[in-house]
Scaffold this motif. Structure first.
Motif, PDB file in Angstrom:
ATOM      1  N   ALA A  26       0.839  -1.184   0.000  1.00 21.34           N
ATOM      2  CA  ALA A  26       0.000   0.000   0.000  1.00 21.34           C
ATOM      3  C   ALA A  26       0.881   1.245   0.000  1.00 21.34           C
ATOM      4  O   ALA A  26       2.055   1.206   0.390  1.00 21.34           O
ATOM      5  N   ASP A  27       0.311   2.354  -0.450  1.00 24.19           N
ATOM      6  CA  ASP A  27       1.038   3.610  -0.367  1.00 24.19           C
ATOM      7  C   ASP A  27       1.231   3.984   1.098  1.00 24.19           C
ATOM      8  O   ASP A  27       0.375   3.724   1.948  1.00 24.19           O
ATOM      9  N   GLY A  28       2.356   4.579   1.400  1.00 24.36           N
ATOM     10  CA  GLY A  28       2.607   4.973   2.779  1.00 24.36           C
ATOM     11  C   GLY A  28       4.011   5.506   2.937  1.00 24.36           C
ATOM     12  O   GLY A  28       4.757   5.665   1.966  1.00 24.36           O
ATOM     13  N   PRO A  29       4.398   5.784   4.163  1.00 21.74           N
ATOM     14  CA  PRO A  29       5.702   6.411   4.406  1.00 21.74           C
ATOM     15  C   PRO A  29       6.864   5.451   4.202  1.00 21.74           C
ATOM     16  O   PRO A  29       6.736   4.236   4.370  1.00 21.74           O
ATOM     17  N   GLY A 460       1.619   5.856  14.703  1.00 23.52           N
ATOM     18  CA  GLY A 460       1.877   7.254  14.380  1.00 23.52           C
ATOM     19  C   GLY A 460       0.991   7.716  13.258  1.00 23.52           C
ATOM     20  O   GLY A 460       0.644   6.938  12.363  1.00 23.52           O
ATOM     21  N   GLU A 461       0.617   8.980  13.310  1.00 23.48           N
ATOM     22  CA  GLU A 461      -0.213   9.563  12.254  1.00 23.48           C
ATOM     23  C   GLU A 461       0.662  10.374  11.312  1.00 23.48           C
ATOM     24  O   GLU A 461       1.451  11.217  11.748  1.00 23.48           O
ATOM     25  N   VAL A 462       0.530  10.081  10.031  1.00 22.84           N
ATOM     26  CA  VAL A 462       1.288  10.777   9.002  1.00 22.84           C
ATOM     27  C   VAL A 462       0.308  11.216   7.921  1.00 22.84           C
ATOM     28  O   VAL A 462      -0.362  10.383   7.293  1.00 22.84           O
ATOM     29  N   ASP A 463       0.197  12.528   7.733  1.00 27.59           N
ATOM     30  CA  ASP A 463      -0.671  13.094   6.700  1.00 27.59           C
ATOM     31  C   ASP A 463      -2.099  12.548   6.807  1.00 27.59           C
ATOM     32  O   ASP A 463      -2.723  12.180   5.805  1.00 27.59           O
ATOM     33  N   GLY A 464      -2.605  12.472   8.046  1.00 27.63           N
ATOM     34  CA  GLY A 464      -3.991  12.098   8.265  1.00 27.63           C
ATOM     35  C   GLY A 464      -4.269  10.609   8.284  1.00 27.63           C
ATOM     36  O   GLY A 464      -5.428  10.214   8.471  1.00 27.63           O
ATOM     37  N   ARG A 465      -3.255   9.777   8.109  1.00 25.99           N
ATOM     38  CA  ARG A 465      -3.453   8.337   8.148  1.00 25.99           C
ATOM     39  C   ARG A 465      -2.659   7.736   9.309  1.00 25.99           C
ATOM     40  O   ARG A 465      -1.620   8.277   9.704  1.00 25.99           O
ATOM     41  N   VAL A 466      -3.155   6.610   9.847  1.00 26.70           N
ATOM     42  CA  VAL A 466      -2.541   5.987  11.014  1.00 26.70           C
ATOM     43  C   VAL A 466      -1.720   4.782  10.556  1.00 26.70           C
ATOM     44  O   VAL A 466      -2.221   3.914   9.819  1.00 26.70           O
ATOM     45  N   TYR A 467      -0.474   4.730  11.014  1.00 29.21           N
ATOM     46  CA  TYR A 467       0.429   3.640  10.638  1.00 29.21           C
ATOM     47  C   TYR A 467       0.930   2.921  11.893  1.00 29.21           C
ATOM     48  O   TYR A 467       1.137   3.527  12.943  1.00 29.21           O
ATOM     49  N   TYR A 481       2.611  -0.872   8.543  1.00 32.07           N
ATOM     50  CA  TYR A 481       1.261  -1.156   8.043  1.00 32.07           C
ATOM     51  C   TYR A 481       0.391   0.094   8.165  1.00 32.07           C
ATOM     52  O   TYR A 481       0.500   0.838   9.153  1.00 32.07           O
ATOM     53  N   ASP A 482      -0.460   0.291   7.179  1.00 32.08           N
ATOM     54  CA  ASP A 482      -1.496   1.322   7.248  1.00 32.08           C
ATOM     55  C   ASP A 482      -2.694   0.708   7.968  1.00 32.08           C
ATOM     56  O   ASP A 482      -3.303  -0.242   7.478  1.00 32.08           O
ATOM     57  N   VAL A 483      -3.033   1.235   9.155  1.00 30.59           N
ATOM     58  CA  VAL A 483      -4.134   0.693   9.949  1.00 30.59           C
ATOM     59  C   VAL A 483      -5.269   1.709  10.063  1.00 30.59           C
ATOM     60  O   VAL A 483      -6.109   1.613  10.953  1.00 30.59           O
ATOM     61  N   THR A 484      -5.294   2.686   9.155  1.00 29.57           N
ATOM     62  CA  THR A 484      -6.338   3.707   9.200  1.00 29.57           C
ATOM     63  C   THR A 484      -7.713   3.061   9.193  1.00 29.57           C
ATOM     64  O   THR A 484      -8.601   3.441   9.964  1.00 29.57           O
ATOM     65  N   ASP A 488      -9.191  -3.389   7.155  1.00 34.22           N
ATOM     66  CA  ASP A 488      -8.509  -3.531   5.872  1.00 34.22           C
ATOM     67  C   ASP A 488      -7.074  -3.003   6.001  1.00 34.22           C
ATOM     68  O   ASP A 488      -6.590  -2.293   5.118  1.00 34.22           O
ATOM     69  N   ALA A 489      -6.432  -3.341   7.114  1.00 36.09           N
ATOM     70  CA  ALA A 489      -5.044  -2.916   7.315  1.00 36.09           C
ATOM     71  C   ALA A 489      -4.174  -3.465   6.188  1.00 36.09           C
ATOM     72  O   ALA A 489      -4.389  -4.582   5.708  1.00 36.09           O
ATOM     73  N   ALA A 490      -3.189  -2.680   5.758  1.00 35.28           N
ATOM     74  CA  ALA A 490      -2.420  -3.049   4.572  1.00 35.28           C
ATOM     75  C   ALA A 490      -0.925  -2.883   4.809  1.00 35.28           C
ATOM     76  O   ALA A 490      -0.473  -1.888   5.387  1.00 35.28           O
ATOM     77  N   PHE A 491      -0.169  -3.855   4.311  1.00 35.19           N
ATOM     78  CA  PHE A 491       1.293  -3.830   4.388  1.00 35.19           C
ATOM     79  C   PHE A 491       1.837  -2.697   3.529  1.00 35.19           C
ATOM     80  O   PHE A 491       1.441  -2.525   2.373  1.00 35.19           O
TER      81      PHE A 491
END
Length: 550
Positions: A26-29, A460-467, A481-484, A488-491
């Motif tokens: 997934a897109d993320g930091p 941690g929250e980065v640009d409005g999403r929780v990781y 992982y994006d757990v926003t 549907d948490a995503a790697f």
């Protein structure tokens, strides 16, 4: 070491039908190392827990080997520099005691200008202390807490300090203190604290009229005295491991060995509930694991084993009005000289008519003896205390940990589990060192015992999403992982700041054995406008800062 071609061939077999994660991210930091501070101590627990002081851009890092907390200046995050130590022995406490020589710092927490250090007594079954410092390093006060204080954290408003008193037995298992949580009314005035400001939340109600929920593990020798007013079997058996204060009024407490968590009312300093985590079924598709270090290669498969989640570190967040627990499912075994539940499958007597084992054996054309061969389940570490029938055989097998991270509701309902994804990602990205240990560069030497062993997690929250950032204690590295959306948490990514071309114990090996993780939000960061992740590495004795960039 295996030849690359052999590993690649084994990997191809193991991952048949599984899409490559490189295409599924997934897109993320992205994490990029900024700088590292090294103690130079290898395999000495010289960098365990880390806390951040945003006002002065300092890190407080527990160095158990030195029985102290090291204070690092990270105003230049590319060049962390040691300033001084917080030394706890010799500090007078409010109850008239003095922190003794041989006492060990186990945990550290910071709020405002106050630093709290949880300190284990020289004899871990004795009551410990919390020592308070200011962020300049001046000792302010100390108070007495329960046996083996293993973790400390402030409530969000800083008015209370919570301490998990694990209360482990001695090695001979002749003394077993009760587990408890100390609730300390700090009110931002630590220098004025007295012992009356310390309240104790215990588990004695479950030795009385309260019924312990099914699935909460209470096992091993019972050293209760039976005298009125003394802790009973449950109170001695439950061992608080980790605490997260969700609000100023409530907290959750992981009871790792019991495979459960407790709910703590901070207004009354009482445990109001105990909730089992349940187990993970490794027969279910998506829950595969590699159970053997003697199977000739990477072999992720479904097997008739239940995994006890038994998280160590965890964190919480709110989603649509619900509190959710995000857990790093490490697993832990009671293994003392006087009592041990540690066993390998090949050393157990299996019930061949077991409703759990029999269908698996028949489907695969195996006998119980076949299942217990080293290349099958024989080497897998499981509990001898769980799954045992009255006939003296095991009809179910329970391994330690989930080799994953999970998201649970506050009622204990499983919302998400990463399944076999950690082992799959490691197999794809670094197959020659799949399930390596942290003290040697090996292939598969942890497959038979908790795999990559997720140890800690921070959100941690980065640009409005929780990781979620999850540290893997054995092979090393951090899973992101994006757990926003928790269902549907995503790697997102896996970053391992370890160099397998260098021998562990040498500087070139870099980071080994991630233990404590801390997320620094952009507004508190030493890199203006950019979040930072800090990882303390127990085996390499290093503390590394990572940029968290979108």
């Amino acid at each position: 070491m295996r030849k690359t071609t052999a590993v690649a061939a084994a990997l191809a077999v193991a991952l048949t039908g599984a899409a490559a994660h490189a295409d599924e991210r997934a897109d993320g930091p992205a994490l990029a190392p900024l700088g590292t501070y090294s103690t130079g101590a290898f395999d000495q627990a010289a960098a365990e827990i880390v806390a951040h002081d945003p006002r002065h851009q300092r890190l407080f890092v527990v160095n158990a080997q030195a029985a102290a907390v090291e204070v690092l200046d990270v105003s230049d995050p590319a060049a962390p520099a040691k300033l001084f130590d917080l030394v706890v022995p010799g500090t007078p406490a409010a109850d008239g005691s003095v922190v003794e020589a041989g006492a060990v710092a186990n945990s550290v927490a910071v709020h405002g200008d106050t630093v709290a250090v949880a300190v284990e007594a020289a004899d871990r079954t004795d009551p410990g202390w919390v020592v308070f410092f200011d962020t300049r390093g001046n000792a302010l006060n100390a108070v007495r807490v329960g046996s083996l204080p293993d973790m400390a954290t402030f409530t969000p408003d800083g008015r209370l300090l919570l301490v998990a008193n694990e209360g482990e037995p001695d090695d001979d298992h002749t003394v077993d203190p009760e587990g408890s949580v100390s609730v300390i009314k700090v009110n931002r005035r630590p220098a004025a604290l007295t012992q009356r400001d310390v309240r104790t939340a215990d588990f004695r109600a479950w030795d009385g009229d309260r019924e312990l929920p099914g699935g909460v593990r209470v096992f091993g020798p019972d050293l209760s005295t039976g005298e009125p007013g003394t802790p009973g079997r449950v109170a001695r058996n439950l061992e608080p491991e980790y605490i997260v204060a969700d609000t100023a009024h409530s907290a959750h407490v992981v009871l790792q060995e019991a495979n459960a968590f407790a709910v703590l009312d901070l207004r009354t300093a009482e445990v109001t509930d105990i909730v089992p985590f349940g187990v993970k079924d490794h027969l279910e598709p998506g829950n595969e694991l590699d159970p053997s270090d003697r199977d000739g290669g990477i072999d992720l498969r479904n097997v008739p084993v239940y995994g006890m989640y038994q998280p160590d570190g965890f964190d919480t967040y709110r989603h649509r009005g619900r509190t959710l627990l995000v857990t790093a499912n490490e697993g832990d075994v009671r293994d003392w000289d006087g009592y041990s539940e540690d066993a390998r499958v090949k050393d157990l007597e299996l019930c061949e008519d077991s409703p759990r084992l029999r269908p698996y054996l028949d489907t695969h054309g195996l006998t119980a003896a076949d299942l217990q061969r080293d290349e099958n389940l024989g080497r897998l570490t499981v509990s001898s205390a769980t799954g045992l029938t009255g006939d003296g055989c095991h009809d179910e097998l329970y391994s330690f940990g989930g080799r994953s991270f999970s998201i649970f509701t506050a009622d204990g309902d499983l919302v998400f589990d990463s399944g076999s994804e950690f082992e799959r990602v490691i197999a794809e990205e670094n197959p020659e060192f799949f399930n390596s240990n942290h003290t040697e560069n090996g292939f598969e030497n942890r497959s038979d015992d908790k795999g990559p062993e997720p140890e800690g997690v921070t959100l941690g929250e980065v640009d409005g999403r929780v990781y979620a950032f999850i540290g893997l204690e054995r092979v090393g590295g951090v899973m992101v992982y994006d757990v926003t959306d928790p269902e549907d948490a995503a790697f997102v990514d896996y970053v391992n700041h370890r160099d397998f071309s260098s021998e562990p114990g040498t500087p070139g090996a870099l980071d080994l054995g991630p233990e404590g993780l801390t997320f620094i939000a952009a507004e508190d960061s030493p890199v203006p406008g950019t979040p930072v992740l800090v990882v303390a590495n127990e085996v390499s004795g290093t503390t590394t800062l990572f940029r968290v960039d979108l």
